[in-house]
Structures are given as structure tokens and as C-alpha cells.
Motif scaffolding. Structure first.
Motif, mmCIF file in Angstrom:
data_model
loop_
_atom_site.group_PDB
_atom_site.id
_atom_site.type_symbol
_atom_site.label_atom_id
_atom_site.label_comp_id
_atom_site.label_asym_id
_atom_site.label_seq_id
_atom_site.Cartn_x
_atom_site.Cartn_y
_atom_site.Cartn_z
ATOM 1 N N ALA A 82 -19.598 58.049 84.306
ATOM 2 C CA ALA A 82 -20.213 59.326 84.701
ATOM 3 C C ALA A 82 -21.352 59.732 83.775
ATOM 4 N N THR A 83 -21.330 59.234 82.536
ATOM 5 C CA THR A 83 -22.353 59.628 81.561
ATOM 6 C C THR A 83 -23.249 58.452 81.165
ATOM 7 N N ALA A 84 -23.262 57.420 81.979
ATOM 8 C CA ALA A 84 -23.987 56.193 81.639
ATOM 9 C C ALA A 84 -25.469 56.430 81.396
ATOM 10 N N ASP A 85 -26.063 57.399 82.108
ATOM 11 C CA ASP A 85 -27.496 57.629 81.964
ATOM 12 C C ASP A 85 -27.816 58.840 81.087
ATOM 13 N N TRP A 86 -26.832 59.357 80.381
ATOM 14 C CA TRP A 86 -27.080 60.499 79.491
ATOM 15 C C TRP A 86 -27.866 60.040 78.260
ATOM 16 N N PRO A 87 -28.801 60.850 77.778
ATOM 17 C CA PRO A 87 -29.610 60.470 76.604
ATOM 18 C C PRO A 87 -28.809 60.574 75.311
ATOM 19 N N GLN A 88 -28.688 59.478 74.613
ATOM 20 C CA GLN A 88 -27.823 59.416 73.430
ATOM 21 C C GLN A 88 -28.103 60.515 72.399
ATOM 22 N N PRO A 89 -29.353 60.741 71.976
ATOM 23 C CA PRO A 89 -29.553 61.734 70.921
ATOM 24 C C PRO A 89 -29.419 63.173 71.389
ATOM 25 N N HIS A 90 -29.377 63.395 72.696
ATOM 26 C CA HIS A 90 -29.355 64.755 73.238
ATOM 27 C C HIS A 90 -28.023 65.104 73.895
ATOM 28 N N SER A 91 -26.995 64.294 73.652
ATOM 29 C CA SER A 91 -25.707 64.506 74.294
ATOM 30 C C SER A 91 -24.633 64.867 73.278
ATOM 31 N N ALA A 92 -23.667 65.674 73.742
ATOM 32 C CA ALA A 92 -22.545 66.078 72.896
ATOM 33 C C ALA A 92 -21.273 66.080 73.730
ATOM 34 N N VAL A 93 -20.152 65.874 73.049
ATOM 35 C CA VAL A 93 -18.864 65.894 73.716
ATOM 36 C C VAL A 93 -17.936 66.837 72.965
ATOM 37 N N MET A 94 -17.182 67.614 73.737
ATOM 38 C CA MET A 94 -16.201 68.534 73.184
ATOM 39 C C MET A 94 -14.843 68.165 73.791
ATOM 40 N N GLY A 95 -13.775 68.292 72.999
ATOM 41 C CA GLY A 95 -12.473 67.958 73.554
ATOM 42 C C GLY A 95 -11.351 68.661 72.824
ATOM 43 N N SER A 96 -10.305 69.009 73.581
ATOM 44 C CA SER A 96 -9.144 69.699 73.038
ATOM 45 C C SER A 96 -7.909 68.819 73.131
ATOM 46 N N SER A 97 -7.163 68.705 72.043
ATOM 47 C CA SER A 97 -5.909 67.959 72.006
ATOM 48 C C SER A 97 -6.130 66.503 72.437
#
Length: 216
Positions: free
Chosen positions: A66-81
Motif C-alpha cells: 500500500a505504501t510502495a510509492d511513498w517518498p522515503q524522506p517524506h514519510s512517517a509511520v505511527m503505531g500503538s502496541s
């Protein structure tokens, strides 16, 4: 306990992925609060908060696709537990910035007691089966994540991470979380709980870390 790590010189974040925890959903309180913040202050930023499948291997495969084309330096991920465990894995794989909220450290160990039929917190009428094979999938993800982190640390390409950890977490040991993510900017909160029930109070600081603070 807080250790500051300035992020002002980093590229702007244009894509944010939020990952919920075990038995949870995109309707969780923290996911909803974060989504509302993004809509109010940064509606131009791409937001993705999918319902994760029970299989860890399938979850990771879907997220990577789903995130294959996301720009590496401009992407962030947040996650709980458990979502924090996945977030750390994606951050290590992709070189993304990460925000970890009471992140699971050893879900293969901790979720072994939940084998069998489970229900969702936000839809108790819906069930899923947590299979024994999923424990091995979690172990594989953990090994790959640690290898990726070691490689990126050696290369100097390990992206900044922020971990919000509650000492009062009734599910996970805050000491394990802090030790596992010692490289991150740590915010160890006295008291609190696994759900981080006062998350709204900490959300501005979390978003400032990503350069996505409040706009007038």
C-alpha cells in the motif's frame, strides 16, 4: 524522562501511516484523535490507517504494498502496541521516521496466550482466529527488524524515532519498551495506562516531533 532530538532540518512529512494494536481498529481513540489532528492542521498530508489482518506476515505484506510509492524522506509511520511493533519494522525497512506509542516489544511471547478465537474491541460481534503460525510470523518480523536496524545504524541511515511510554502500562513492561527503543527520543510518562488515556494531552508534542504541529 525525555531526550530531545531536533527534527527541524529534516524534509517535510507528506505521508503518514497509522497502525492500530491487537484486536483494535482504525476507530481506536488514538487513531481517531490523530486523524482529526491531521484533518484540522495538515489536510494536505496523505493519511492511511488501514484495518490490519490477523496474520502478521499478511499485515506487513499489505502495508508494504500500500505504501510502495511513498517518498522515503517524506514519510512517517505511527503505531500503538502491536501497531508500534509493525511501525518499528516498517521504519527500519523503509528508513521512515516513526512514532511508537507503548510499542509491543516481544509480541510473539505476549500474544501466545491469545491463540484461538478473538473478538475486536470496536466490533465485539465480529471474530477472528489467531493461529499458532502467527507466532512464527512475529518472530520472523522481529529478526528482520533488528537486522535492518543494525544495518541502518552502521550506515548512518537510521531515521529518527519517538517513543511515548507509560510506566503504568498494565499490559507491557515500560522498562522493556524503553530498553528496546533506547535509540529513540524517549518520553517515559509516570503513571498512565496501556491505552494512553490522556493521549490528547501528548498529541501536540508527538506531532511536533514529525514537524506536523498545530497551525493557527
Amino acid at each position: 524522562m525525555s531526550m530531545a532530538a531536533p527534527v527541524t532540518a529534516l524534509p517535510d512529512i507528506t505521508h503518514v501511516l497509522y497502525l492500530h494494536g491487537f484486536r483494535s481498529s482504525p476507530r481506536s481513540a488514538k487513531a481517531t484523535l490523530t486523524h482529526d489532528w491531521m484533518q484540522r492542521h495538515h489536510p494536505d498530508v496523505t493519511w492511511l490507517c488501514p484495518q490490519l489482518p490477523p496474520s502478521p506476515a499478511e499485515a506487513m505484506a499489505q502495508l508494504l504494498a500500500a505504501t510502495a510509492d511513498w517518498p522515503q524522506p517524506h514519510s512517517a509511520v505511527m503505531g500503538s502496541s502491536l501497531g508500534g511493533f509493525y511501525a518499528a519494522a516498517l521504519a527500519a525497512r523503509r528508513g521512515w521516521r516513526a512514532v511508537l506509542l507503548n510499542p509491543a516489544v516481544d509480541p510473539a511471547r505476549d500474544l501466545a496466550r491469545y491463540l484461538g478465537e478473538q473478538t475486536f474491541w470496536h466490533a465485539p460481534e465480529e471474530c477472528f482466529y489467531f493461529q499458532p503460525a502467527y507466532i512464527g510470523e512475529l518472530q520472523t518480523i522481529d529478526r528482520e527488524t533488528r537486522a535492518d536496524e543494525h544495518r541502518r545504524a552502521a550506515e548512518g541511515t537510521l531515521a529518527p524515532a519517538c517513543a511515548l511510554i507509560c510506566q503504568g502500562d498494565e499490559v507491557l513492561d515500560w522498562r522493556e519498551m524503553a530498553a528496546r527503543h533506547a535509540r529513540a527520543e524517549l518520553h517515559v510518562l509516570p503513571g498512565g495506562d496501556h491505552a494512553i488515556s490522556d493521549y490528547a494531552r501528548h498529541l501536540p508534542q508527538v506531532m511536533d516531533f514529525l514537524g506536523l504541529g498545530a497551525r493557527p
